[in-house]
Enzyme design. Structure first.
Site, PDB file in Angstrom:
ATOM      1  CD  GLU A  22      -4.205   0.264  -1.018  1.00 57.54           C
ATOM      2  OE1 GLU A  22      -5.394   0.616  -0.890  1.00 57.54           O
ATOM      3  OE2 GLU A  22      -3.257   0.859  -0.461  1.00 57.54           O
ATOM      4  CB  THR A  73       2.658   1.746   0.169  1.00 56.99           C
ATOM      5  OG1 THR A  73       1.680   1.145   1.032  1.00 56.99           O
ATOM      6  CG2 THR A  73       3.616   2.545   1.032  1.00 56.99           C
ATOM      7  NE  ARG A 112       1.866   0.259   3.748  1.00 57.90           N
ATOM      8  CZ  ARG A 112       0.837   0.676   4.450  1.00 57.90           C
ATOM      9  NH1 ARG A 112       0.679   0.253   5.690  1.00 57.90           N
ATOM     10  NH2 ARG A 112      -0.032   1.508   3.927  1.00 57.90           N
ATOM     11  CE  LYS A 144      -4.566   6.003   1.354  1.00 55.17           C
ATOM     12  NZ  LYS A 144      -3.773   4.773   1.425  1.00 55.17           N
TER      13      LYS A 144
HETATM   14  C1  3PG Z   1      -2.557   2.091   5.800  1.00 58.90           C
HETATM   15  O1  3PG Z   1      -1.908   2.907   5.213  1.00 58.90           O
HETATM   16  O2  3PG Z   1      -2.055   1.199   6.489  1.00 58.90           O
HETATM   17  C2  3PG Z   1      -3.994   2.158   5.582  1.00 58.90           C
HETATM   18  O3  3PG Z   1      -4.427   3.444   5.689  1.00 58.90           O
HETATM   19  C3  3PG Z   1      -4.773   1.252   6.442  1.00 58.90           C
HETATM   20  O4  3PG Z   1      -4.992   1.826   7.652  1.00 58.90           O
HETATM   21  P1  3PG Z   1      -5.786   1.001   8.743  1.00 58.90           P
HETATM   22  O5  3PG Z   1      -4.849  -0.065   9.235  1.00 58.90           O
HETATM   23  O6  3PG Z   1      -6.088   2.022   9.811  1.00 58.90           O
HETATM   24  O7  3PG Z   1      -7.007   0.433   8.082  1.00 58.90           O
END
Ligand code: 3PG
Length: 215
Positions: free
Chosen positions: A48, A76, A52, A136
């Site tokens: 994934e 995202t 971002r 999710k």
């Molecule tokens: C995110 O959106 O960054 C993910 O949920 C990952 O979260 P984490 O850094 O707590 O694993």
């Protein structure tokens, strides 16, 4: 499982392939291919890449073209435009931090299987109305952690979750032991400093450890 062909994937295939879906943030296209090779070598194929950074789409494209063992997903995904852009560069699944019907529709149009993000019962019901049964749970620790998943297992007995957000090597096993958890998501497999240092061996080792988590 024949996940490397161009045939469409189901969300369940995405979730079942390995115990952990890595949540990846890439700032440099040069990191994309060696990172993906390291993850695949460690047993993690569903990747994934989050939308971002300005480089995210180019990174997905490079992985999709150059790492045949990897299956690229877009994280995202917050809009129909995100879904369209991700599909265009070779993403095969999408993960969203929340759920809207427009995002669901766009993912269907573009052949992306979607793991919609939910944090409340109403959000689960909306996603279920649109046919989603693999979701999710985000942000998992902040929104109630394993206790929330246990509570949801009653009314939402037919839903499988991928808890993400605050999942670590310390608590992943607890999440994965729950019957309504198919896999977890987490960023710990691809530390920012390992990318900067080009420490692909570390990423491979983290992937191998994650791929061997019991569930
Ligand atoms: C995110 O959106 O960054 C993910 O949920 C990952 O979260 P984490 O850094 O707590 O694993």
């Amino acid at each position: 499982m024949a996940v490397n062909s161009n045939a469409s994937l189901t969300a369940l295939q995405v979730m079942r392939d390995a115990p952990v879906i890595p949540v990846i943030v890439l700032h440099d296209v040069a990191h994309a291919v060696p990172m993906a090779r390291a993850l695949v070598a460690g047993g993690i194929r569903m990747l994934e890449v989050t939308l971002r950074t300005p480089q995210a789409l180019a990174c997905m494209e490079a992985i999709a073209k150059e790492v045949p063992g990897a299956v690229v997903g877009a994280g995202t995904v917050r809009s129909p435009a995100d879904a369209a852009a991700a599909a265009k560069v070779g993403a095969r699944f999408a993960v969203s931090p929340g759920y809207t019907r427009a995002v669901g529709q766009a993912c269907r149009e573009h052949g992306l299987s979607l793991l919609p993000g939910v944090a409340t019962g109403s959000e689960i019901m909306l996603a279920q109305e649109d046919g989603y049964t693999e979701l999710k749970f985000f942000p998992a620790m902040q929104a109630g952690g394993p206790a929330m998943l246990k509570a949801w297992s009653g009314p939402f007995f037919d839903v499988k979750f991928c808890p993400t957000g605050g999942v670590t090597t310390g608590n992943a096993a607890e999440f994965l032991s729950l019957p309504n958890v198919a896999c977890v998501g987490g960023s710990w497999l691809v530390p920012a400093d390992a990318l900067v240092q080009g420490d692909w061996a570390r990423i491979e080792a983290l992937a191998r450890q994650a791929s061997q988590l019991p569930r």
